[in-house]
Structures are given as structure tokens and as C-alpha cells.
Design an enzyme around this catalytic site. Structure first.
Site, PDB file in Angstrom:
ATOM      1  N   HIS A  77      -0.166   4.331  29.694  1.00 19.55           N
ATOM      2  CA  HIS A  77       0.891   5.073  29.028  1.00 19.55           C
ATOM      3  C   HIS A  77       0.302   6.287  28.318  1.00 19.55           C
ATOM      4  O   HIS A  77      -0.916   6.412  28.179  1.00 19.55           O
ATOM      5  CB  HIS A  77       1.642   4.172  28.026  1.00 19.55           C
ATOM      6  CG  HIS A  77       0.816   3.726  26.874  1.00 19.55           C
ATOM      7  ND1 HIS A  77       0.282   2.464  26.789  1.00 19.55           N
ATOM      8  CD2 HIS A  77       0.406   4.371  25.755  1.00 19.55           C
ATOM      9  CE1 HIS A  77      -0.414   2.353  25.678  1.00 19.55           C
ATOM     10  NE2 HIS A  77      -0.363   3.500  25.028  1.00 19.55           N
TER      11      HIS A  77
HETATM   12  P1  TYD Z   1       0.792  -1.600  24.158  1.00 13.91           P
HETATM   13  O1  TYD Z   1       0.633  -0.404  23.308  1.00 13.91           O
HETATM   14  O2  TYD Z   1       1.625  -1.461  25.409  1.00 13.91           O
HETATM   15  O3  TYD Z   1      -0.656  -2.168  24.559  1.00 13.91           O
HETATM   16  P2  TYD Z   1      -1.766  -1.608  25.580  1.00 13.91           P
HETATM   17  O4  TYD Z   1      -1.565  -0.139  25.723  1.00 13.91           O
HETATM   18  O5  TYD Z   1      -3.056  -1.965  24.944  1.00 13.91           O
HETATM   19  O6  TYD Z   1      -1.614  -2.305  26.889  1.00 13.91           O
HETATM   20  O7  TYD Z   1       1.352  -2.782  23.249  1.00 13.91           O
HETATM   21  C1  TYD Z   1       1.443  -4.113  23.724  1.00 13.91           C
HETATM   22  C2  TYD Z   1       2.579  -4.804  22.991  1.00 13.91           C
HETATM   23  O8  TYD Z   1       2.296  -4.880  21.580  1.00 13.91           O
HETATM   24  C3  TYD Z   1       3.910  -4.080  23.145  1.00 13.91           C
HETATM   25  O9  TYD Z   1       4.905  -5.047  23.377  1.00 13.91           O
HETATM   26  C4  TYD Z   1       4.153  -3.437  21.810  1.00 13.91           C
HETATM   27  C5  TYD Z   1       3.345  -4.265  20.836  1.00 13.91           C
HETATM   28  N1  TYD Z   1       2.769  -3.461  19.758  1.00 13.91           N
HETATM   29  C6  TYD Z   1       3.234  -3.587  18.458  1.00 13.91           C
HETATM   30  O10 TYD Z   1       4.164  -4.365  18.164  1.00 13.91           O
HETATM   31  N2  TYD Z   1       2.673  -2.830  17.466  1.00 13.91           N
HETATM   32  C7  TYD Z   1       1.664  -1.956  17.714  1.00 13.91           C
HETATM   33  O11 TYD Z   1       1.150  -1.284  16.776  1.00 13.91           O
HETATM   34  C8  TYD Z   1       1.192  -1.815  19.068  1.00 13.91           C
HETATM   35  C9  TYD Z   1       0.085  -0.853  19.418  1.00 13.91           C
HETATM   36  C10 TYD Z   1       1.773  -2.582  20.061  1.00 13.91           C
END
Ligand code: TYD
Length: 139
Positions: A50
Site C-alpha cells: 500500500h
Molecule cells: P496494515 O497497515 O495493512 O499492515 P501492513 O502494511 O504491515 O501489512 O495494518 C494491518 C491491520 O492493522 C489493518 O487491519 C489495520 C490495523 N492497524 C491499526 O489498527 N492501527 C495501526 O496503527 C496500523 C498501522 C494498522
């Protein structure tokens, strides 16, 4: 590349161990509103995929190692984070993928804003269109 650069932190080293201070608006270019960390990532897992519209982040692999791929529509870079003294600044409109987490990897992230899903772009073709506009305007 644009909106991505490495930051070298300085440790206070002594016979009692090492201490790394990070000060907002000093060692990193924004005020920290949120901290999170990623650990226990199963071998072979890739994360990220992303971009953010506004968010700025600094990634630090405080234990172990991880590879970070960063992309704009015209540039691409892979950085290995393998030291608690190395940070990776990632600004707005950068596609990122994280992979090759070592078993003991702990990836600490300092973020400029609270979590908001509306700041995410999770579709690569949508990212390409918005990033092309963003970098055209920035130049
Ligand atoms: P995501 O940012 O998509 O993780 P990555 O890029 O490492 O794969 O986040 C994973 C999940 O965690 C998503 O459902 C949103 C949640 N999340 C939070 O609730 N708070 C946060 O600060 C972050 C970064 C993610």
C-alpha cells in the site's frame, strides 16, 4: 529516491549497553503521533502493498532484519533494515512492500498521524494514477 531516505541514528554506547535517542523534529522530520511495531512475522510472509496519501513514517528494525521495497511510478529501491541504528523515512505517495522478515525481526514504526484507513491506497493501479499526479505537481 523521492520521499524516501535513510537516517543514521547515533547510539550512546557504554560498557553498560547502547541507548538510541530519537527526537521529533530533530532526528526525524515530523512530530510522532503514533508508534507501532510488527513482530512474529511467519517466514516467507510479505506485508505492506500500500501507499499513504499524507502519512510520514520512519521504520526501524530494532531486532533482526527485513527488506523494504519502495516504489513510485518511475523509481524503485530495496533497502535492508538490519540495524537499530538505521531508519528509513517514507513520505507520502510511496508504495511499500516488506518481506524477508528474520525470525527475530521487530520492525518499529514511528508515524506522523493517527491510524486512518482513508489515508491508505491499497490498489496499485489507483496508486499509479494518484502518484503520477502528486509527483508531477511536486516537480
Ligand atoms: P496494515 O497497515 O495493512 O499492515 P501492513 O502494511 O504491515 O501489512 O495494518 C494491518 C491491520 O492493522 C489493518 O487491519 C489495520 C490495523 N492497524 C491499526 O489498527 N492501527 C495501526 O496503527 C496500523 C498501522 C494498522
Amino acid at each position: 529516491m523521492k520521499n524516501v531516505y535513510e537516517i543514521d541514528f547515533k547510539a550512546n554506547m557504554s560498557n553498560f549497553g547502547n541507548l538510541v535517542p530519537i527526537e521529533a523534529m530533530n532526528s526525524i522530520p515530523f512530530s510522532v503521533k503514533r508508534v507501532y511495531y510488527i513482530y512474529g512475522v511467519p517466514s516467507g510472509t510479505k506485508r505492506g502493498f500500500h501507499s499513504h496519501i499524507n502519512l510520514q513514517q520512519v521504520l526501524i528494525c530494532v531486532s533482526g532484519s527485513v527488506k523494504i521495497l519502495t516504489k513510485t511510478p518511475s523509481e524503485e529501491e530495496v533497502i535492508t533494515l538490519d540495524s537499530p541504528l538505521k531508519g528509513l523515512y517514507i513520505g507520502p505517495m510511496i508504495w511499500r512492500e516488506m518481506y524477508e522478515f528474520s525470525d527475530n525481526a521487530v520492525l518499529l514504526v514511528l508515524a506522523s498521524e493517527h491510524y486512518t484507513e482513508t489515508d491508505y491506497i491499497r490498489d496499485y493501479s489507483k496508486f499509479e494514477i494518484l502518484a503520477n499526479e502528486y509527483f508531477k505537481e511536486a516537480n
